[in-house]
Design an enzyme around this catalytic site. Structure first.
Site, PDB file in Angstrom:
ATOM      1  N   HIS A   1       0.877  -1.348   0.044  1.00  0.00           N
ATOM      2  CA  HIS A   1      -0.111  -0.070  -0.111  1.00  0.00           C
ATOM      3  C   HIS A   1       0.822   1.614  -0.923  1.00  0.00           C
ATOM      4  O   HIS A   1       0.772   2.417  -0.686  1.00  0.00           O
ATOM      5  CB  HIS A   1      -0.697  -0.305   1.535  1.00  0.00           C
ATOM      6  CG  HIS A   1      -2.141  -0.501   1.318  1.00  0.00           C
ATOM      7  ND1 HIS A   1      -2.612  -1.735   1.863  1.00  0.00           N
ATOM      8  CD2 HIS A   1      -2.899  -0.606   0.086  1.00  0.00           C
ATOM      9  CE1 HIS A   1      -3.790  -2.013   1.801  1.00  0.00           C
ATOM     10  NE2 HIS A   1      -4.174  -1.335   0.314  1.00  0.00           N
TER      11      HIS A   1
ATOM     12  N   GLU B   1      -3.816 -11.474 -24.078  1.00  0.00           N
ATOM     13  CA  GLU B   1      -2.953 -10.975 -22.926  1.00  0.00           C
ATOM     14  C   GLU B   1      -2.575 -12.250 -23.185  1.00  0.00           C
ATOM     15  O   GLU B   1      -1.558 -12.865 -21.825  1.00  0.00           O
ATOM     16  CB  GLU B   1      -3.333 -10.021 -21.757  1.00  0.00           C
ATOM     17  CG  GLU B   1      -4.019 -10.911 -21.202  1.00  0.00           C
ATOM     18  CD  GLU B   1      -4.919  -9.650 -20.190  1.00  0.00           C
ATOM     19  OE1 GLU B   1      -3.993  -9.500 -19.749  1.00  0.00           O
ATOM     20  OE2 GLU B   1      -5.722  -9.910 -19.106  1.00  0.00           O
TER      21      GLU B   1
ATOM     22  N   ASP C   1       1.193  -8.937 -19.590  1.00  0.00           N
ATOM     23  CA  ASP C   1       0.641 -10.238 -19.630  1.00  0.00           C
ATOM     24  C   ASP C   1       0.655 -11.261 -20.295  1.00  0.00           C
ATOM     25  O   ASP C   1       1.806 -11.773 -20.997  1.00  0.00           O
ATOM     26  CB  ASP C   1      -1.216 -10.196 -19.083  1.00  0.00           C
ATOM     27  CG  ASP C   1      -1.263  -9.781 -17.626  1.00  0.00           C
ATOM     28  OD1 ASP C   1      -0.480 -10.401 -16.585  1.00  0.00           O
ATOM     29  OD2 ASP C   1      -2.508  -9.965 -17.476  1.00  0.00           O
TER      30      ASP C   1
ATOM     31  N   CYS D   1      -3.839  -1.505 -24.654  1.00  0.00           N
ATOM     32  CA  CYS D   1      -3.955  -0.746 -22.987  1.00  0.00           C
ATOM     33  C   CYS D   1      -2.863  -1.503 -22.492  1.00  0.00           C
ATOM     34  O   CYS D   1      -3.041  -0.923 -21.103  1.00  0.00           O
ATOM     35  CB  CYS D   1      -5.363  -1.211 -23.043  1.00  0.00           C
ATOM     36  SG  CYS D   1      -5.283  -2.802 -22.256  1.00  0.00           S
TER      37      CYS D   1
HETATM   38  C1  PEP Z   1      -1.722  -5.804 -19.730  1.00  0.00           C
HETATM   39  O1  PEP Z   1      -1.871  -7.588 -19.016  1.00  0.00           O
HETATM   40  O2  PEP Z   1      -1.302  -5.199 -20.218  1.00  0.00           O
HETATM   41  C2  PEP Z   1      -3.433  -5.262 -19.003  1.00  0.00           C
HETATM   42  C3  PEP Z   1      -2.916  -3.726 -19.527  1.00  0.00           C
HETATM   43  O3  PEP Z   1      -3.925  -5.967 -18.056  1.00  0.00           O
HETATM   44  P1  PEP Z   1      -3.268  -5.290 -16.327  1.00  0.00           P
HETATM   45  O4  PEP Z   1      -1.864  -4.487 -16.200  1.00  0.00           O
HETATM   46  O5  PEP Z   1      -4.198  -5.055 -15.458  1.00  0.00           O
HETATM   47  O6  PEP Z   1      -2.931  -6.912 -16.011  1.00  0.00           O
HETATM   48 MG    MG Z   2      -3.578  -8.134 -18.545  1.00  0.00          MG
END
Ligand code: PEP
Ligand code: MG
Length: 573
Positions: free
Chosen positions: A191, A435, A459, A506
């Site tokens: 945290h 992913e 991921d 993303c």
């Molecule tokens: C990713 O895996 O790129 C993603 C955007 O999801 P997170 O980082 O939340 O796992």
């Molecule tokens: Mg992810």
């Protein structure tokens, strides 16, 4: 000059004099209490509990004021600890059974739990022991009638060095003279690290013994980007870092001018540039960037640090607030990706004792095991979708069956709401995150079942390369420019476009200006960027020529080493 490597917990550079705070290791003595006074001792402990509850109420007000509702959940977590039988039952029992003072009984109980925490493999849960100590320390200070250290009283600008910094201490750093902090203990998911990022205070944690190696008054450079602390740097190093600091500040001022300008390459190809949203509290600063939409709303943050899952009403409200704020621009709401390093305290059976949580019950896998939770979230998203433009996205998909099941549940939820008189717009678009390599390789089988895809490079890279994204030992192998990664990305974009499907990206790769030219060359439909890097990425895209980047990608996909790809990118810059 001494350089110590630790864990980058919050970005930014701080240069200044060190202020070492000792750990305030409270020395607790064992005092035998006569039988006739044991009940009084228990009463004294209960009074300290009450006082601590009052402390937490005050802390909650402060968090609400400084950081907003989302972070106030931390206080709920502390309240839960304070109400736990470890405190309410074990400590009084120890006082009575062992005939000892409340301070000693409490510290023995805390130590026993600490030993259990230390055995845990899971970093997230190990880190939660700091929350336990935070509460324990508040109790001890009340018992001993001592004041908690007040960091706001430090009068000179400084870099704080400490063995550990509890989340409540971190909270107190807002609007103080503290430029940044470095600690011996702590991990990236603690945290303390999360709060430091939200407060925009540079921080490096997990430095082992920095608090013993630094003395108050030493000159310190703290590099929150590289996760590094430099003790007693020479004048040249200080000058170098000051330059970096000044350059960053000047660049940031320049970037401001890009707000509101279109994201278009030199040769006129426009790109959708969206922002990632991790919690509704970040909405205001995100809105100021004027993104084309939110390409990834990570809703799991609503599910962490609490013992009961958020209900439909709470979720619908949280999502609707974001959707309304975007005022007609699109919001891609991702169903909660709980699991992996984001373990909830919801008491959900399953992911807690996994030895390999990133390969475990996570994202859609967890929700398909707990259909009740999945359904509630889908209903809440559907309700929010009446307030603006929404798409729903499913994380961690590895088989077509999962998408089919998710779609069926979404349809069920929509039918239920319609029967209840909620007026829904046309069908909500459903997409998946790409992913897991299986989904990327076999994308053509998924496409008939989805309206869009968004590549989660964070991921995808860890699973393609078998490199744990949070394991410090293999960070050097986590490589967005690895030819296997670049080829797979290109395959996904080409395959989706061949079927007329929209492809977004993303993951953090969109926030790396060195990697963005590849995504531009591949012709992705949208990039969703972390707000911190939004304007910088816009600047990068505006400096590129799309046609040249297309040619660069043609060369990149036949490279056999990541260095070759890096060189291509450098030459084109
Ligand atoms: C990713 O895996 O790129 C993603 C955007 O999801 P997170 O980082 O939340 O796992
Ligand atoms: Mg992810």
């Amino acid at each position: 000059m001494i350089v110590i490597k630790g864990i980058a917990a919050s970005p930014g550079i701080a240069i200044g004099k060190a202020y070492v705070v000792d750990d305030e290791d409270i020395v607790v003595e064992r005092v035998e209490i006569g039988r006739e006074r044991l009940r009084d001792e228990v009463r004294r402990f209960k009074a300290a509990q009450k006082a601590t509850h009052r402390d937490l109420d005050a802390a909650e007000q402060k968090v609400l004021k400084v950081l907003g509702k989302q972070h106030a959940k931390l206080i709920d977590a502390h309240r839960l600890i304070l109400k736990d039988t470890l405190i309410t039952r074990d400590v009084p029992k120890r006082i009575l059974d062992e005939g000892v003072n409340a301070e000693f009984a409490l510290s023995e109980s805390l130590e026993a739990v600490n030993r259990q925490f230390e055995k845990m493999d899971d970093e997230f849960f190990r880190e939660r022991r700091h929350d336990l100590f935070d509460v324990g320390k508040r109790l001890l200070l009340h018992l001993m009638k001592r004041q908690k250290r007040n960091l706001a009283e430090i009068e000179q600008e400084c870099v704080l060095i400490s063995r550990n910094l509890l989340p409540s201490d971190t909270l107190g750093l807002k609007d103080t003279k503290i430029l940044g902090f470095a600690t011996d203990l702590g991990g990236k998911t603690s945290h303390t690290a999360i709060l430091a990022q939200s407060l925009e205070i540079p921080a490096v944690v997990g430095l082992s013994d920095v608090s013993r190696r630094v003395k108050t008054g030493d000159t310190i450079i703290l590099d929150g980007e590289q996760g590094m602390v430099i003790i007693a740097p020479g004048p040249e190093t200080v000058a170098k870092y000051e330059k970096v600091q000044q350059r960053t500040m000047a660049e940031e001022r320049q970037l401001e001018a890009l707000r509101g300008l279109p994201t278009v390459t030199q040769d006129g190809r426009g790109f959708r540039l969206e922002a990632n949203l991790d919690s509704p509290e970040e909405l205001k600063s995100l809105q100021a960037l004027q993104p084309d939409g939110i390409g990834l709303f990570r809703t799991e943050y609503l599910f962490l640090n609490r013992s009961d899952p958020p209900g439909e009403e709470e979720q619908a409200k949280a999502y609707a607030a974001v959707v309304k704020a975007l005022d007609g621009r699109e919001v891609v709401i991702r169903t909660a990706d709980i699991g992996g390093d984001r373990l909830s305290m919801l008491g959900i059976e399953g992911p807690k004792n996994e030895t390999n949580p990133f390969m475990g019950l996570r994202g859609v896998r967890l929700f398909l095991r707990h259909l009740d939770l999945f359904k509630v979230q889908l209903r809440a998203i559907l309700r929010a979708s009446t307030k603006g433009k929404v798409r729903v996205m499913i994380p961690m998909v590895s088989s077509v069956g999962e998408v089919v099941a998710a779609r069926r549940l979404l349809e069920q939820a929509a039918a239920e709401l319609a029967a209840e008189g909620v007026e829904l717009k046309e069908d909500l678009e459903l997409g998946i995150m790409i992913e897991i390599p299986a989904a990327a390789i076999q994308l053509d089988s998924f496409l008939p079942h989805v309206d869009f895809v968004s590549i989660g490079t964070n991921d995808l890279i860890q699973y393609v390369l078998a490199v744990d994204r949070i394991n410090e030992n293999v960070t050097h192998l986590y490589d967005p420019f690895h030819p296997a990664v670049v080829r797979l990305l290109e395959h996904v974009v080409r395959t989706a476009h061949a079927k007329g499907k929209w492809v977004g990206v993303c993951g953090e790769m969109t926030s790396d200006p060195r990697a963005v030219p590849l995504l531009v060359g591949m012709g992705v439909d949208a990039m969703s960027v972390s707000p911190r890097m939004f304007l910088r990425v816009k600047q990068t895209i505006r400096s590129l020529k799309h046609e040249a980047m297309k040619k660069l990608v043609i060369k990149a996909v036949v490279c056999s080493e990541s260095d070759e790809i890096r060189r291509l990118l450098e030459q084109s810059a």
